[in-house]
Design an enzyme around this catalytic site. Sequence first.
Site, mmCIF file in Angstrom:
data_model
loop_
_atom_site.group_PDB
_atom_site.id
_atom_site.type_symbol
_atom_site.label_atom_id
_atom_site.label_comp_id
_atom_site.label_asym_id
_atom_site.label_seq_id
_atom_site.Cartn_x
_atom_site.Cartn_y
_atom_site.Cartn_z
ATOM 1 N N ASP A 200 6.722 -3.119 -7.934
ATOM 2 C CA ASP A 200 7.260 -3.583 -6.653
ATOM 3 C C ASP A 200 8.749 -3.269 -6.527
ATOM 4 O O ASP A 200 9.486 -3.386 -7.518
ATOM 5 C CB ASP A 200 7.094 -5.096 -6.509
ATOM 6 C CG ASP A 200 5.659 -5.569 -6.665
ATOM 7 O OD1 ASP A 200 4.968 -5.090 -7.574
ATOM 8 O OD2 ASP A 200 5.243 -6.446 -5.896
ATOM 9 N N ASP A 221 3.840 -0.013 -5.644
ATOM 10 C CA ASP A 221 3.334 -1.298 -5.147
ATOM 11 C C ASP A 221 4.174 -1.646 -3.926
ATOM 12 O O ASP A 221 4.839 -0.756 -3.380
ATOM 13 C CB ASP A 221 3.378 -2.369 -6.249
ATOM 14 C CG ASP A 221 2.344 -3.472 -6.016
ATOM 15 O OD1 ASP A 221 2.165 -3.881 -4.854
ATOM 16 O OD2 ASP A 221 1.716 -3.940 -6.988
ATOM 17 N N ASP A 222 4.180 -2.916 -3.506
ATOM 18 C CA ASP A 222 4.936 -3.241 -2.307
ATOM 19 C C ASP A 222 6.368 -2.727 -2.397
ATOM 20 O O ASP A 222 7.026 -2.872 -3.426
ATOM 21 C CB ASP A 222 4.971 -4.764 -2.095
ATOM 22 C CG ASP A 222 3.598 -5.331 -1.802
ATOM 23 O OD1 ASP A 222 2.928 -4.812 -0.892
ATOM 24 O OD2 ASP A 222 3.180 -6.274 -2.496
ATOM 25 N N HIS A 243 3.219 0.245 -1.307
ATOM 26 C CA HIS A 243 2.212 -0.539 -0.594
ATOM 27 C C HIS A 243 2.769 -1.272 0.621
ATOM 28 O O HIS A 243 2.166 -2.205 1.108
ATOM 29 C CB HIS A 243 1.531 -1.525 -1.547
ATOM 30 C CG HIS A 243 0.733 -0.858 -2.626
ATOM 31 N ND1 HIS A 243 0.019 -1.560 -3.573
ATOM 32 C CD2 HIS A 243 0.536 0.456 -2.914
ATOM 33 C CE1 HIS A 243 -0.584 -0.705 -4.393
ATOM 34 N NE2 HIS A 243 -0.275 0.525 -4.019
ATOM 35 N N ARG A 277 2.394 -4.990 6.660
ATOM 36 C CA ARG A 277 1.344 -5.760 5.989
ATOM 37 C C ARG A 277 1.667 -7.245 5.907
ATOM 38 O O ARG A 277 2.755 -7.632 5.466
ATOM 39 C CB ARG A 277 1.216 -5.223 4.567
ATOM 40 C CG ARG A 277 0.178 -5.912 3.709
ATOM 41 C CD ARG A 277 0.357 -5.451 2.265
ATOM 42 N NE ARG A 277 -0.923 -5.321 1.585
ATOM 43 C CZ ARG A 277 -1.055 -5.003 0.291
ATOM 44 N NH1 ARG A 277 -0.001 -4.773 -0.464
ATOM 45 N NH2 ARG A 277 -2.249 -4.904 -0.267
ATOM 46 N N LYS A 279 -0.329 -10.477 4.097
ATOM 47 C CA LYS A 279 -1.513 -10.800 3.298
ATOM 48 C C LYS A 279 -1.445 -12.237 2.831
ATOM 49 O O LYS A 279 -0.413 -12.702 2.335
ATOM 50 C CB LYS A 279 -1.647 -9.842 2.101
ATOM 51 C CG LYS A 279 -0.362 -9.628 1.317
ATOM 52 C CD LYS A 279 -0.535 -8.692 0.112
ATOM 53 C CE LYS A 279 0.815 -8.293 -0.468
ATOM 54 N NZ LYS A 279 0.763 -7.591 -1.746
#
Length: 381
Positions: A200, A221-222, A243, A277, A279
Site C-alpha cells: 500500500d 495495492d491501494d 488498487h 473505490r 469498500k
Amino acid sequence: MVQHLETFLAALLVASGVSAGPAPAPTPAPRLEDAVIKRGNTSVSCTFSGSDGYLSANASKTACATIVLSALTVPAGITLDMEGLNDGTNIVFVGNTTFEYAEWSGSLFSVSGNNITVRGAPGSSLDGQGALYWDGMGNSGGVTKPKFFKANNLNNSMLDSVVIRNAPRNSFSLNYVNNLLVKDVVVDDSTGDALGKNTDGFNINNANNVLITGAKVWNQDDCVAINSGQNIVFTKGFCSGGHGLSIGSIGGQDNDNAVQNVTFSDTVMEKSQQSVRIKSISGANGTVADITYRNIFMSGGTDYGIIVDQSYNGVDGEPTNGVSITGFVLQNVTGTVNDNATNKYIECGEGSCSDWTWTDVQVTGGLNSASCMNVPEGISC
Ligand SMILES: *[C@@H]1O[C@H](CO)[C@@H](O)[C@H](O)[C@H]1NC(C)=O
Ligand SMILES: *[C@@H]1O[C@H](CO)[C@@H](O)[C@H](O)[C@H]1NC(C)=O
Ligand SMILES: *[C@@H]1O[C@H](CO)[C@@H](O)[C@H](O)[C@H]1NC(C)=O
Ligand SMILES: *[C@@H]1O[C@H](CO)[C@@H](O)[C@H](O)[C@H]1NC(C)=O
Ligand SMILES: *[C@@H]1O[C@H](CO)[C@@H](O)[C@H](O)[C@H]1NC(C)=O
Ligand SMILES: *[C@@H]1O[C@H](CO)[C@@H](O)[C@H](O)[C@H]1NC(C)=O
Ligand SMILES: *[C@@H]1O[C@H](CO)[C@@H](O)[C@H](O)[C@H]1NC(C)=O
Ligand SMILES: *[C@@H]1O[C@H](CO)[C@@H](O)[C@H](O)[C@H]1NC(C)=O
Ligand SMILES: *[C@@H]1O[C@H](CO)[C@@H](O)[C@H](O)[C@H]1NC(C)=O
C-alpha cells in the site's frame, strides 16, 4: 513553513476549491508556549552516517535540532527510531538509506512528535530491499515482511520530498496524525510488479487535517487507503499499478469506523485494478460521509473503473448495510479501462447508500455491469 501549516493548508484548499459537507469541529491551533517547552539547543545540527549511525542517532536525537541521516545502513530487524523528538526537530535524509533484511513485521522507520519536518534531500531515498522479501504472498503468508515508514502521533508536521523504494509491504502508515502536510513524496515499488503484494502507498487511520499533495506511487495495492479520520485531501497525485484511491476497507479489526470529509482531486490513475473505490467489510458497521473525487483521469484499469463494494471479504452479491455511504460526490471522473474490465460497479446494502451526486463521469472501454445492487437515486451504474 511548518508553523504556518494551518494557514498554508487553508490557502491551498481554497485555491483548489475544496468544499464539503459538515465535519467535526476543527482542532484548535497549537499553543506556542506548548511548542517551546521541550525544545533543546535550537542551533545544533547533527549528522549521522554509515553502519553505526543509527545507534548514535538513536542516542542523541533529543540533543539535535536538525538530524541529518546520511547514507545510513540500518541493521536487520531494527527500527530507525525517530520517535519522541523535541518539538521543532528537522530530519533530513541524504543519500540512500538502506535497511538490511530480516523477517519481522517492522516498522523500518518511525517518527513522532510536534512541529517535525522530515525531508528527503535531492537524490536521496530509503530502500527497503523489497525484492529480498517479495514472494507473491504479501501479508497472507510466506516470509514475514516489515512495514516501512510509520508516522504515528505526529502533529503540525511535514513530510517533504521523501522517496521510498522497494517497500517489503505497506509503505507509509499515518496513524494518529493531526495537521500533517505530505508534499512531493514518492513510493516506488515498481520492481515488485511480479511478486510484490500489499505494498500500500498510504494507509491512513485516526487522522485529522491531512494534505497529501504531489505524491507519486508505483505499487501493488491501494495507492491510498483511508480507514478512519476526517478532513483529508489527496491532490495532484499519480498512482500506477495499484488498487486505487480507496476509502476502507471499513471494518475488520476495528468497528464503527468513521471516514468523513475526504477529497481526492487532480490525480492520474494508470493501470490500476480500480481507480475510485469504497469498500466496507461484510457485516461491519461504520460511517462514510462527504467523500469527493474531482478531476480524476484513469487509463488501463484492469478490473473496475469505479467500484463501491459492501460485501468485501464476504460473499459477492450479498452486500451488508451496517456502513452508511452518504455525500459521495464524483465530479469529472473520466478515462478508460481494459476491454475485459467493468466500467462501474455498485454493490450497496439495502438502504445504506444515499445522497450521491455524480457529474461528468465517463469511464469507457470496459463492460457495463448488469448486476449493480441498491444503486442510489439519480445514479447510473
Ligand atoms: C548550542 O549549541 C551551539 C553549537 O554547539 C553552542 O555553541 C551553544 O553554546 C549552545 N547553546 C546553548 C544555550 O547550549
Ligand atoms: C534507543 O534508545 C533507547 C533509549 O533512548 C533505548 O531504550 C533503545 O534500546 C535504543 N535502541 C537501540 C537500537 O539502541
Ligand atoms: C516549529 O519549528 C521551527 C523550527 O524548526 C520554529 O521556528 C517554529 O517556531 C516552530 N513552531 C512552533 C509552533 O513551535
Ligand atoms: C541511490 O539509489 C538510486 C536507486 O537505486 C541510484 O540510482 C543512485 O545512484 C543511488 N545514489 C547513491 C548516492 O548511491
Ligand atoms: C498530538 O496531538 C494529540 C491531540 O491533540 C495529542 O493527544 C498528542 O499527544 C499529540 N502528540 C504529540 C507527539 O505531541
Ligand atoms: C473538509 O476538510 C478540509 C481539509 O482539511 C477543510 O479545509 C474543510 O474545512 C473541511 N470541511 C468541513 C465542512 O469541515
Ligand atoms: C453492527 O450493529 C448491529 C446493530 O446495532 C449489531 O447487531 C451488530 O452486532 C454490529 N456488528 C458488529 C460487527 O459489531
Ligand atoms: C477534468 O479533469 C481533467 C483531468 O482529468 C482536467 O484536465 C480538466 O480540466 C477537468 N475539467 C474541468 C472542467 O475541470
Ligand atoms: C483480462 O484479461 C487478462 C488477459 O487474459 C487477464 O489476465 C485478466 O485477469 C482479465 N481481467 C479480468 C477482470 O477478467
